[in-house]
Each structure stands twice: as C-alpha cells, then as structure tokens.
Design an enzyme around this catalytic site. Structure first.
Site, PDB file in Angstrom:
ATOM      1  N   THR A 154      38.030  43.090  41.120  1.00 45.54           N
ATOM      2  CA  THR A 154      38.836  43.824  40.127  1.00 45.54           C
ATOM      3  C   THR A 154      38.395  43.406  38.722  1.00 45.54           C
ATOM      4  OG1 THR A 154      40.590  42.170  40.465  1.00 45.54           O
ATOM      5  CG2 THR A 154      40.818  44.271  41.619  1.00 45.54           C
ATOM      6  N   LYS A 180      36.674  37.171  45.864  1.00 47.13           N
ATOM      7  CA  LYS A 180      37.000  37.763  44.573  1.00 47.13           C
ATOM      8  C   LYS A 180      38.129  36.970  43.961  1.00 47.13           C
ATOM      9  CE  LYS A 180      39.851  40.372  43.386  1.00 47.13           C
ATOM     10  NZ  LYS A 180      41.137  40.239  42.570  1.00 47.13           N
ATOM     11  N   THR A 191      44.820  36.414  41.752  1.00 46.33           N
ATOM     12  CA  THR A 191      44.850  37.090  43.043  1.00 46.33           C
ATOM     13  C   THR A 191      43.468  36.810  43.620  1.00 46.33           C
ATOM     14  OG1 THR A 191      46.212  38.637  41.994  1.00 46.33           O
ATOM     15  CG2 THR A 191      45.004  39.391  43.940  1.00 46.33           C
ATOM     16  N   GLU A 277      39.474  34.766  33.994  1.00 50.53           N
ATOM     17  CA  GLU A 277      39.547  35.797  32.961  1.00 50.53           C
ATOM     18  C   GLU A 277      39.425  35.179  31.566  1.00 50.53           C
ATOM     19  OE1 GLU A 277      42.212  39.034  35.427  1.00 50.53           O
ATOM     20  OE2 GLU A 277      43.231  37.542  34.204  1.00 50.53           O
ATOM     21  N   ASN A 432      44.893  40.450  30.096  1.00 54.30           N
ATOM     22  CA  ASN A 432      46.152  40.624  30.836  1.00 54.30           C
ATOM     23  C   ASN A 432      47.194  41.408  30.065  1.00 54.30           C
ATOM     24  OD1 ASN A 432      46.075  39.123  33.551  1.00 54.30           O
ATOM     25  ND2 ASN A 432      44.980  37.784  32.135  1.00 54.30           N
ATOM     26  N   THR A 437      47.306  49.186  31.214  1.00 55.80           N
ATOM     27  CA  THR A 437      47.278  50.226  30.175  1.00 55.80           C
ATOM     28  C   THR A 437      45.856  50.524  29.727  1.00 55.80           C
ATOM     29  OG1 THR A 437      47.615  48.542  28.456  1.00 55.80           O
ATOM     30  CG2 THR A 437      49.564  49.662  29.317  1.00 55.80           C
TER      31      THR A 437
END
Length: 437
Positions: A154, A180, A191, A277, A432, A437
């Site tokens: 993702t 992942k 996740t 991230e 995040n 959005t």
C-alpha cells in the site's frame, strides 16, 4: 558464519510453489492489488495474527481455518480495502473470496487462507475481485514472487523479499518470504503482512512453535509509529517437497531450520521498519546485561518506539538522555549505575555517568547513515504512489544493512535482545494526514 546462503526467488524459491500478482482494479490508482501464493500439494500451515480486539474478517477466517486444520494450499491477499470493521457482510465477502478461488483452482475452499490490507472500514470490491481471480490464477508462475510482492503493498516505497537455502540430510531446503508494511507498525504483530514458504517437512505443532518464536524475534520486535493494525498476519507454509525426512521434534535439524526461518522473518521485519512512512533511516537497538531475554527485548522495544528518540535521530541529534529515559521507563528493574549507552562508535554513558564525546562527529554519523541510504529528496509517498521504478531493490538492501546502532547495557545479566525502528519525520504526518483523501 551462517549455515545458509541467500538465493533469489522469494516465496517461489522453495520447491513446489507458484505465485502471481496483478492489478485487479481494487486500488483507485490502478497499481497491483491482488496476490496469490499456491503450493503444488497440501502444506502444513501456521499463523501469527494481530492481538487487536478489532480484527479483520481475513484474520478471523484464518484463525478458524487453522484451528480446524493446520494445512493449506493457497494464500490470497488483496490490497486497497482492509475489510476490517465491515460487519457480517465483510465476513461473507471473505467466505466468498475463498470459495471463488477454490473453484478456480479446483481445490477445497478450506485449503485457502486470506489476507487483506488497505483502508479500515472498507469492504473488498467484490466485482473486481471476482473478475481478477481467474486472471490471477492464470498468471501463476514459478517466478511469480516479485509480482506477488508488488500486489500486497500500500504505502510501501519498495517490495520486501528474501529467500535462504541450507542443507538438511544432504538435501537443499529453502525458506522464502515476502512482506508489506510501512505504517501502523508496532510490536504485537504489527499494518503488516508476511507470507513465508518452506519446502521442508515439519509436523504441524512444531511448525507453529517455530513460527511463533521467529515472530517474537522479528515482527514483534519492530515499531514505526506505535499503532497496531486490525489486519496483521504472518502465514507460513511447509510443503515437504524438498523430500527430506520429516522434522517432528526439536533437535539439530529443527534448530537449523528454525534459525533460517527466523533469519527470513528478521530480514523482512527490518525491511518494514526501514521503509516506515517518511523514514530516512533504520534504527537497531541492542540491549544486553538484562536478567533475561524478555527483559532485554522489552527495553529495546521501548527505546526503538520512543517518539523522542525517533525525533532526535531524524534531527541527527545524539541526545542520549532520551535513550536513557526510554530505558528507564520500560518497566524492567536495573541499577542506574550499570547503565551504558553507545551510539555507533560513540560511547555516551558508562556506569550511569555521562561521558565527554565529540557531538559534531556523532551527529555526522547519524547524517551519514541516513545519507547513504536516502531516497530522492523530491520523492514523497502517498496512498496512491506505488512507482517502484523510483527505488530499486538494491537500494532497499543497502538501507536495511546500514542502520543507526544504539547499544545499551543495563548490568551483568545474560539477557540480550534486539529491536528495530525508524526515525520520525515530517513526511509521516503528511502521509497519514492525507491517507483517505
């Protein structure tokens, strides 16, 4: 020296496995979003899953399947929708997914295990899944591991893959894995998703024990942001196609196999932590001198998960006080006078006393570690960005192998443990804040 060697092939390196990955239309971006791993024969299956009380339909499904029978032929994973907190309809979607794949593969749906990743609260796009599964099966290949690795990610910037080989009873035995994970990563099976294949023959109970121990030393020893997901799953298959004698109890051969399984899991776990991230570097915390391994690991995970430590590393600030504070609040008793802290080659504290050190040189060490493995400055990941041409797998390997080392000793005990994390950057908030959005 390791008793194994690294080989190519990921989850299809072990004998008797095929894999595939396609873009089925589950993601708005059109990126790959569906992956499949299939064993030629029924394989012994084991799993470790999230401890969250809010668990996805795929997690509940796998737990039920593995409780009924510790075997499987296939693992199906979708990306884009987590199918978590989706109520009874989400559960029915999971059942239908397994049934459809079973029909196309001509196997029992009970031999199918499931995994999902994506936005919590969103059901799987079943129309796209139904259309995609036949294409996914048609694409199965003995060299399909890379395609499968791309199909499960993702916000990841790079795929995560590894395969190792050793010799047991004079025959080659292999373990391969893909994973992942980039955000919502915290010890407790977070996740993150990881799928491991093996061609050794192992008894079901022993395979589960091996996997649980490997998870504790790898996926349960990483953190990115302190958040545990609803979908975390580690699934491992062992199909016996190496034709080695079955391993049914602990002994030299079992220890050799478990060590290789742990090495595969640790490689994938570190790759997840390094790909956190917005991260610019991997942090490895080594703790020794504790009463036992559990205590050492608890201290290591607390330091690796400290937002203040992570922020200091991002700022290239060798602020050892934050490391000491994190160690002290880990809930593990030790004497302050025994505390020793080292960062890279820089000894910062010994016997509970601060030491003089070259602060500029220590800061340069942190800058160099990040610079040698940094991403292009204009590359910012978003939920719809999966352009793997930007970052090659060779760069990913370099990033894993060049962590910031924090070495902490808390006494003279035999307990030692390692944990991995990453720095906390501005981009983590950006990624995040804009996730849906």
């Amino acid at each position: 020296m390791s008793e194994w060697r690294e080989i190519s092939g990921g989850v299809t390196a072990p004998k008797g496995y095929k894999a595939s990955g396609i873009a089925a239309g589950l993601k708005p971006s059109g990126a790959p979003d569906l992956a499949l791993i299939v064993s030629d024969v029924e394989a012994i299956a084991a799993g470790v899953f999230t401890i969250s009380q809010v668990s996805a339909a795929c997690v509940d499904y796998c737990r039920q399947r593995l409780l009924a029978a510790q075997s499987a032929r296939a693992i199906l994973c979708n990306a884009g929708q987590a199918n978590a907190s989706t109520g009874n309809q989400g559960w029915l979607d999971a059942l239908e997914s397994a049934m459809i794949l079973g029909q196309v593969l001509n196997i029992s749906s009970k031999s199918v295990l499931l995994a999902s990743t994506g936005v919590i609260g969103q059901r799987i796009k079943m129309d796209a899944l139904k259309t995609g599964i036949p294409k996914l099966v048609e694409a199965l290949s003995e060299t399909g591991s890379d395609a499968a690795a791309k199909g499960i990610i993702t916000t990841d910037l790079v795929t995560k893959s590894i395969a190792l080989e050793t010799t047991i009873h004079d025959r080659p035995v292999r373990v391969g894995g893909i994973a992942k994970g980039s955000g919502m990563i915290h010890p407790n099976m977070a996740t993150m998703l990881a799928f491991v294949t093996c061609d050794a023959a192992v008894s079901p109970g022993l395979w589960q024990e091996m996997l649980s121990r490997a998870a504790d030393k790898s996926f349960n020893a990483i953190t990115v942001d302190g958040d545990t997901s609803t979908n975390d799953s580690l699934i491992a298959l062992a199909n016996g196609q190496s034709r080695t004698p079955a391993i049914t109890e602990m002994g030299a051969e079992a220890e050799k196999l478990e060590a290789m399984l742990t090495a595969v899991c640790q490689h994938l776990a570190k790759a997840i932590a390094r790909d956190g991230e917005g991260a610019t570097c991997l942090i490895e915390v080594q703790v020794s001198g504790a009463l036992d391994e559990k205590s050492a690991l608890k201290i290591a995970k607390t330091i690796a998960g400290s937002s203040l430590v992570k922020s200091a590393i991002f700022g290239r600030d060798p602020n050892w006080g934050r490391i000491a504070a994190a160690a002290g609040r880990a809930g593990v008793p030790f004497e302050q006078s025994d505390l020793r802290i080292q960062m890279g080659d820089f000894l910062l504290m010994e016997k509970g006393q601060p030491l003089q050190f070259d602060r500029k040189a220590a800061s340069a060490y942190l800058k160099q570690t990040a610079a040698e493995s940094s991403l292009p400055s204009d590359f910012v990941a978003t939920n719809n960005s999966n352009d793997l041409t930007v970052v090659r797998d060779t760069l990913n390997t370099q990033r894993i192998d060049n962590p910031v080392i924090i070495d902490v000793s808390v006494g003279n005990g035999s307990g030692a443990g390692k944990a991995w994390g990453c720095d906390l950057s501005y981009d983590y908030v950006k990624i995040n804040a804009e996730y849906t959005t």
